[in-house]
Scaffold this motif. Structure first.
Motif, mmCIF file in Angstrom:
data_model
loop_
_atom_site.group_PDB
_atom_site.id
_atom_site.type_symbol
_atom_site.label_atom_id
_atom_site.label_comp_id
_atom_site.label_asym_id
_atom_site.label_seq_id
_atom_site.Cartn_x
_atom_site.Cartn_y
_atom_site.Cartn_z
ATOM 1 N N ARG A 169 -111.270 34.068 -39.330
ATOM 2 C CA ARG A 169 -112.213 32.980 -39.560
ATOM 3 C C ARG A 169 -112.068 32.375 -40.944
ATOM 4 O O ARG A 169 -112.287 31.195 -41.135
ATOM 5 N N ASP A 178 -106.440 30.046 -39.213
ATOM 6 C CA ASP A 178 -107.516 29.385 -38.481
ATOM 7 C C ASP A 178 -107.068 28.115 -37.758
ATOM 8 O O ASP A 178 -107.883 27.287 -37.381
ATOM 9 N N THR A 179 -105.767 27.966 -37.527
ATOM 10 C CA THR A 179 -105.249 26.792 -36.823
ATOM 11 C C THR A 179 -105.744 26.806 -35.380
ATOM 12 O O THR A 179 -105.590 27.810 -34.679
ATOM 13 N N PRO A 180 -106.332 25.696 -34.926
ATOM 14 C CA PRO A 180 -106.807 25.638 -33.536
ATOM 15 C C PRO A 180 -105.635 25.783 -32.555
ATOM 16 O O PRO A 180 -104.518 25.328 -32.833
#
Length: 172
Positions: A98, A46-48
């Motif tokens: 997610r 979930d790393t942006p």
């Protein structure tokens, strides 16, 4: 903050392993493992994207400075960091992405993790060795270097992933 320290340690470990161990191996002209990409491979699901690109830039610039390269590591690492979310969406469903977590054989499954790891490694090595060679006259030599180095790098990154994602027993 709870995930920052282990990833800073992983960053330092992969850079130090690359600089002091793998860059000094002279086994063959075809074998050049680039294990520092384990850092990008093992970032949480979930790393942006902005953080991924920043991490890729930091890793590439650090490796270029340490290896004396002229931006080859930065270009290859940034491309892998940029394409990682799209590649993960090919292998994982949205629910898995997610929820986050560290990509590992246990979390994604051995087959999916292996495919993900091999694709990222092949992509990185293809860009790296093509930019290093900058000639079509040695295309077969470059393809052999990509194949051999990718296989060995994937093996070492698999081992690093197993070490990094191991669960230690909780002490009372």
């Amino acid at each position: 903050m709870y995930r920052t320290l282990p990833y800073l340690a992983l960053f330092a470990a992969t850079v130090l392993l690359q600089v002091f161990l793998f860059d000094n191996l002279s086994i063959s002209v075809y074998l050049n493992p680039l294990v520092y990409i384990a850092f990008i491979v093992l970032l949480p699901l979930d790393t942006p994207p902005v953080v991924l690109l920043g991490a890729g830039l930091a890793l590439g610039v650090t490796m270029d400075g340490a290896m004396g390269a002229a931006g080859i590591n930065t270009i290859a690492t940034l491309l892998v960091a940029f394409l990682r979310p799209a590649l993960l969406s090919l292998f994982c469903d949205r629910e898995n992405l997610r929820e986050g977590g560290v990509p590992s054989p246990e979390r994604l499954g051995r087959r999916v993790f292996t495919d993900y790891l091999l694709l990222l490694t092949l992509l990185h090595h293809a860009v790296f060795f093509v930019l290093e060679t900058l000639s079509w006259s040695h295309a077969l030599h470059t393809l052999a270097r990509i194949a051999v180095s990718s296989a060995v790098t994937a093996l070492f990154v698999w081992i690093i992933a197993r070490i990094f994602t191991v669960k230690f027993p909780v002490r009372v």
